[in-house]
Design an enzyme around this catalytic site. Structure first.
Site, PDB file in Angstrom:
ATOM      1  N   ASP A 117       3.216  -1.838  -4.561  1.00 48.86           N
ATOM      2  CA  ASP A 117       2.346  -1.855  -3.385  1.00 48.86           C
ATOM      3  C   ASP A 117       3.138  -1.324  -2.210  1.00 48.86           C
ATOM      4  OD1 ASP A 117       0.190  -2.956  -4.747  1.00 48.86           O
ATOM      5  OD2 ASP A 117       0.712  -5.010  -4.229  1.00 48.86           O
ATOM      6  N   ASP A 136      -5.595  -0.596  -5.722  1.00 49.95           N
ATOM      7  CA  ASP A 136      -6.223  -1.816  -5.212  1.00 49.95           C
ATOM      8  C   ASP A 136      -7.488  -1.491  -4.414  1.00 49.95           C
ATOM      9  OD1 ASP A 136      -4.103  -3.247  -6.323  1.00 49.95           O
ATOM     10  OD2 ASP A 136      -3.007  -3.340  -4.433  1.00 49.95           O
TER      11      ASP A 136
END
Length: 166
Positions: A117, A136
Site C-alpha cells: 500500500d 483497493d
C-alpha cells in the site's frame, strides 16, 4: 463477458504497474514517504498483512494463505455469477474491477507476503493515517457497483441461448 474480462485485465495491469513504478521505481521501500502534493497526495509505504485498515493483520503464514484463498474464492464466485446472470455493462465493469483488484492484491501476498500500500490522501484538516493502493480502490468501487447495478431486474439485452450437448 468481454467487458468484465477487459476491465479485470486493465485493472490488474494498472495496479501492478503502479506498484512497480512507485514502490520499486521511486524506491519507496527505502524512502518511506514521498510528498507528491501534500497533504492531498502522499506516497507512504505500508505493508498490509491483513484486510482493510490492517484488520486481521498477522505475520502467520496461515493468515496469509487463508486471505489468498478467500480472495480467489470470492473472485471465482463473482466471475461465475456474472457469467451466469449476464448482467448489464456497468455490472460487468464492476465485476471486472473487483476481480482485477483482488487478483492484484493476491499477487502481492504471494510474492511479498503482504499487500504493498502506498497511496495516502488527507484533506481539510483531516489526516488519514491509512495507506491503500489501486487494487483497493478497484475492489471498493467494484463491490459498490455490484450492489448498485445488479439485483434490480434483468438486463434487457437479449441473451444468446446456450447449446445443449448431447
Amino acid at each position: 463477458m468481454r467487458t468484465a474480462t477487459l476491465t479485470a485485465l486493465v485493472t490488474f495491469a494498472i495496479d501492478q504497474i503502479s506498484k512497480v513504478a512507485v514502490v520499486q521505481g521511486l524506491n519507496l521501500i527505502e524512502r518511506g514517504v514521498i510528498e507528491v502534493v501534500p497533504p492531498y497526495l502522499v506516497f507512504r509505504m505500508a505493508w498490509n498483512r491483513g484486510i482493510n485498515f490492517g484488520l486481521l493483520a498477522n505475520d502467520a503464514d496461515l493468515v496469509r494463505w487463508g486471505l489468498i484463498l478467500i480472495s480467489l474464492a470470492i473472485s471465482a464466485w463473482v466471475w461465475v455469477w456474472i457469467r451466469r446472470e449476464n448482467p448489464g455493462r456497468w455490472a460487468q465493469i464492476s465485476a471486472g474491477l473487483l476481480v482485477g483488484g483482488a487478483l492484484g492484491n493476491v499477487i502481492d501476498r504471494v510474492l511479498y507476503g503482504a499487500v504493498a500500500d502506498f497511496l495516502n490522501m488527507s484533506c481539510c484538516g483531516f489526516e488519514n493515517p491509512y495507506a491503500f493502493n489501486v487494487a483497493d480502490i478497484a475492489i471498493f468501487a467494484g463491490a459498490a457497483g455490484l450492489v448498485l447495478f445488479t439485483g434490480g431486474g434483468k438486463d434487457k439485452t437479449p441473451r444468446k441461448p446456450r447449446r445443449k450437448t448431447p
